[in-house]
Design an enzyme around this catalytic site. Structure first.
Site, short mmCIF file in Angstrom:
data_model
loop_
_atom_site.label_atom_id
_atom_site.label_comp_id
_atom_site.label_asym_id
_atom_site.label_seq_id
_atom_site.Cartn_x
_atom_site.Cartn_y
_atom_site.Cartn_z
N ARG A 115 0.83 -1.19 0.00
CA ARG A 115 0.00 0.00 0.00
C ARG A 115 0.87 1.26 0.00
O ARG A 115 2.00 1.25 0.48
CB ARG A 115 -0.91 0.02 1.23
CG ARG A 115 -1.74 -1.24 1.40
CD ARG A 115 -2.76 -1.42 0.32
NE ARG A 115 -3.67 -0.30 0.28
CZ ARG A 115 -4.15 0.22 -0.85
NH1 ARG A 115 -3.81 -0.29 -2.01
NH2 ARG A 115 -4.97 1.25 -0.80
N HIS A 223 -11.75 -3.83 -6.04
CA HIS A 223 -11.02 -2.60 -5.78
C HIS A 223 -10.64 -1.92 -7.09
O HIS A 223 -10.52 -2.59 -8.14
CB HIS A 223 -9.75 -2.88 -4.97
CG HIS A 223 -10.02 -3.50 -3.63
ND1 HIS A 223 -10.82 -2.91 -2.69
CD2 HIS A 223 -9.57 -4.66 -3.08
CE1 HIS A 223 -10.87 -3.68 -1.61
NE2 HIS A 223 -10.12 -4.74 -1.83
N VAL A 285 -16.25 -5.86 7.60
CA VAL A 285 -16.65 -7.05 8.33
C VAL A 285 -15.46 -7.49 9.17
O VAL A 285 -14.35 -7.63 8.63
CB VAL A 285 -17.07 -8.20 7.38
CG1 VAL A 285 -17.47 -9.43 8.19
CG2 VAL A 285 -18.21 -7.76 6.48
N GLY A 420 -3.81 -54.49 -3.59
CA GLY A 420 -4.72 -55.54 -3.20
C GLY A 420 -4.41 -56.11 -1.84
O GLY A 420 -5.30 -56.59 -1.13
N THR A 421 -3.13 -56.05 -1.42
CA THR A 421 -2.71 -56.62 -0.14
C THR A 421 -2.40 -55.54 0.89
O THR A 421 -2.87 -55.58 2.02
CB THR A 421 -1.47 -57.51 -0.33
OG1 THR A 421 -1.75 -58.50 -1.31
CG2 THR A 421 -1.08 -58.18 0.98
N ASP A 521 -3.36 -46.92 -10.82
CA ASP A 521 -1.96 -47.26 -10.54
C ASP A 521 -1.12 -47.39 -11.81
O ASP A 521 0.07 -47.06 -11.81
CB ASP A 521 -1.86 -48.52 -9.69
CG ASP A 521 -2.67 -49.69 -10.26
OD1 ASP A 521 -3.23 -49.57 -11.37
OD2 ASP A 521 -2.75 -50.73 -9.58
N CYS A 585 -11.68 -60.28 -16.11
CA CYS A 585 -12.64 -59.29 -16.58
C CYS A 585 -13.88 -59.94 -17.18
O CYS A 585 -14.86 -59.26 -17.48
CB CYS A 585 -11.99 -58.36 -17.61
SG CYS A 585 -11.65 -59.15 -19.20
#
Length: 727
Positions: A115, A223, A285, A420-421, A521, A585
């Site tokens: 400022r 502003h 505020v 998975g583990t 992954d 799958c």
């Protein structure tokens, strides 16, 4: 790095000078920190600028309400709100400040920001041989504020900056790096500690009315831009028009006292904003309440630095208008409308942003700025020569910290790998070093898994402080199909139960207040190679993971390919035979059905059941708990023809699949990753030489050198993410 020693046994006299409501929000946490250490410091408070003007809320009263004794009040503002008035205000401050500084005789003057009032403070202190600590130097915002900020930095003896980029700017400006502290923004100490208040709805209703709901209102703060007043007033008018059309409850804060603010207030009154039922126009505020209003808003709009800084701590959507914050570092919550030349463009930006929530950002601080600044002040040596010295610093690597010794920090990521583990978490540095790793068994239920992830991540974040690592964000690598844009696991692999349609980003971000990235992954393995492995500097390559399953990622033109439904690079499910073995799958003849660890284990068990696996030199399989792919590989290595044939078939199936990939995306490099990579590399290269088109036969197949591709890939999402967005 210079060695700092504490100042003499007498207390350090620190003068904090505040000019307006905005800089007080940054200075107040430091003032409280100084006041809390009466054996070390004496605090003097000087108030000037718009704090003392009724039209701007007489905000000096909030300083008194915080129980600070104001040593001097200086009326320094010349009214007029134009360029000449700003210059005259600087001159008036320079006339009044010498008497105050001479009476107070501070050891250090703390000045904030950019400022014109702060420029007067720094000028007076420098000419009176008073040491200056400048907060938030080195930042870039694209207006006259830049020139003022950098001028104050050149006058200041010490610097407490907020971001790594700001630190580098100060060093490039020839400031002594031993006098620069990378602290973070002091206001973040209060933001991160206080924004979860139970009474936030009472605050919202107090300012916006009883019928307003959380995330269903807008905070507007615009502003003037002193270098382009006419255009900034025009943008303000268009913003108000767009807000009126958007028809949501809106809290409009009056602009600051810069040149052009008078014209903006005229526009606001001309449009009847103060009487409009959807609007509440206020001059000030209190900061603690303003935090709650911004945190729970549906959006924030304007050009206040609060939008690009503090709002990011809450993930509040922000529309940044015009050029006032050009160059600021921003989180992904900020949508920039640089050329805000039509009401429709601003309305469209509101429509895009309103009601969204983004990951919390810590670009500007981690909540520990004040303790760092207190240590920095304690380390000032008053016996040092007062005269500043400037230096051209040596060229340093990006991740070499310039902090003082006792708070040296390394930019790092928190990486999570869901297998998975096991469930693994690691702190990973910018250079790919795993600083610390944590491993636990992956729970079988969703609730237990989420609880363990948060527990392990929290532990890692705490440890990171002691390891001098600054965590920038969290990257998550997981099996299955992932929507990385939303941070949602769409469908998991069969190895991870209760892990489909899961929003993993939100609970981690909410718990740690950090941005979170999530991906498959296989994609993470490709990202790891791109940043740390064979893919570094390669524009087009494919990574294939050979482990329990088969996966991978495709980098095309330096970008990771996800596909329209996020199932690109499901390389394990490329079919290489119409009637091959059944895959998990549900199809047949997939690469994974031939070459995955599970497929090899299945073949090993078949050979073992037929008593065709064991050969001389192998461990007695009757003593083994179960037959695995490792037993098959060992049998092949010891000359078992049946095992050799299984591995050769698996390698050929993988090779044929890779030939298909070469013909589709034509990469310049193939990287095999995972525990089986070394066993397949020669066969795959041979199949390419025999079956690929001539133009693809020369493509090289390498095995990865990375030991932890999933963790490194998860970390790379954090370390390489670009946060700026332009609309």
């Amino acid at each position: 790095m210079r060695s700092y020693k504490p100042h003499s046994t007498r207390k350090l006299r620190v003068c904090v000078a505040t000019c307006n409501r905005a800089d007080y929000s940054k200075l107040a946490p430091i003032m409280f920190g100084i006041k809390a250490n009466p054996d070390e410091f004496e605090l003097e408070v000087v108030v000037l600028g718009s704090h003392l003007i009724d039209d701007y809320g007489n905000t000096f009263r909030m300083i008194e309400q915080d129980d600070f004794d104001i040593g001097s009040k200086l009326h320094t503002i010349v009214r007029g709100e134009d360029e000449a008035a700003m210059v005259e205000s600087v001159g008036l401050a320079l006339v009044k400040l010498p008497d105050v500084l001479h009476r107070l005789r501070p050891d250090v003057l703390v000045v904030h920001g950019d400022r014109f009032d702060a420029l007067a403070l720094a000028t007076a202190a420098a000419l009176m041989n008073i040491r200056i600590l400048h907060l938030e130097g080195g930042e870039v915002s694209g207006t006259i504020d830049d020139s003022i900020r950098h001028a104050i930095s050149k006058l200041a003896h010490y610097h407490a900056c907020c971001t790594r980029t700001a630190e580098q700017h100060l060093i490039a400006m020839c400031e002594d790096h031993t006098r620069i502290l990378l602290a973070g923004c002091p206001s973040y100490d209060k933001l991160l500690a206080a924004h979860h208040r139970d009474d936030y709805m009472d605050i919202i209703r107090n300012w916006l009315g009883d019928n307003v709901k959380e995330h269903d209102y807008i905070v507007a703060l615009q502003h003037p831009v002193t270098t382009d007043i006419k255009n900034s007033v025009k943008i303000y008018e268009l913003m108000l028009d767009a807000l009126i059309s958007f028809n949501k409850r809106t809290l409009v804060l009056f602009p600051n006292i810069d040149a052009g603010s008078k014209e903006m207030v005229r526009v606001m009154r001309k449009k009847g904003v103060e009487q409009h039922p959807n609007f509440r126009a206020v001059k000030h505020v209190p900061f603690e309440q303003f935090i709650q209003l911004v945190c729970h808003a549906g959006a924030m709009i304007g050009n206040s630095s609060c939008g690009v800084r503090e709002a990011g701590a809450f993930g509040t959507p922000v529309i940044n208008l015009g050029s006032r914050q050009t160059g600021r570092e921003t989180g992904e919550n900020v949508l920039h409308v640089r050329d805000a030349d039509t009401q429709n463009k601003i309305y469209h930006a509101l429509d895009l942003q309103f009601g969204k929530r983004y990951p919390c950002s810590k670009i500007y601080g981690d909540g520990n700025a004040v303790p760092r600044i207190m240590k920095f002040l304690q380390a000032i040596d008053l016996d040092e020569p007062l005269q500043k010295t400037f230096c051209f610093p040596p060229v340093k690597e990006w991740d070499i910290s310039q902090d003082i010794d006792h708070i040296l920090e390394t930019q790092s990521a928190l990486a999570v790998d869901l297998g998975g583990t096991n469930l693994r978490v690691a702190i990973v540095s910018m250079r790919g070093k795993i600083v610390k790793k944590y491993t636990q068994a992956n729970p079988k239920t969703y609730e237990a898994r989420i609880e363990l992830i948060l527990k392990m991540c929290t532990e890692a974040v705490i440890d990171a402080v002691h390891l001098n690592c600054r965590i920038l964000g969290v990257g998550v690598s997981t099996g299955g199909r992932v929507n990385p844009q939303e941070g949602v696991i769409l469908h998991s692999t069969k190895l991870i139960q209760e892990w489909s349609s899961i929003d993993i980003r939100t609970p981690i971000s909410d718990a740690l207040h950090l941005p979170v990235w999530v991906d498959n992954d296989g994609n993470c393995a490709a990202l790891a190679e791109k940043k740390f492995g064979h893919g570094k500097g390669v524009e087009n390559f494919v990574t294939i993971i050979t482990g329990t399953g088969i996966g991978g990622g495709i980098i095309q033109h330096n970008e990771l390919i996800h596909g329209s439904t996020f199932c690109a690079a499901e390389l394990g499910h490329i079919m290489v035979s119409l009637d091959g073995p059944e895959c998990m799958c549900g199809s047949r003849g997939c690469i994974e059905a031939y070459a995955s660890g599970m497929a090899l284990q299945k073949e090993a068990k078949r050979l073992h059941d037929e008593e065709l696996l064991e050969v001389e030199g192998m461990v007695d399989l009757k003593k083994a708990e179960f037959v695995s792919a490792i037993h098959l590989i060992n049998a092949a290595r010891l000359g078992n023809r049946k095992a050799e044939a299984v591995l050769r078939t698996a390698g050929m199936a993988l090779g044929v699949g890779i030939v298909n990939i070469l013909h589709m995306v034509n990469p310049s490099l193939v990287i095999l990753s995972g525990v089986l990579a070394a066993h397949y590399q020669a066969t795959v290269q041979q199949v390419i030489g025999q079956r690929a088109l001539t133009s693809a036969q020369s493509i090289q197949v390498l095995t990865s050198d990375l030991e932890e591709p999933a963790l490194l890939g998860a970390a790379s999402m954090v370390l390489d993410y670009t946060t700026r967005r332009i609309y």
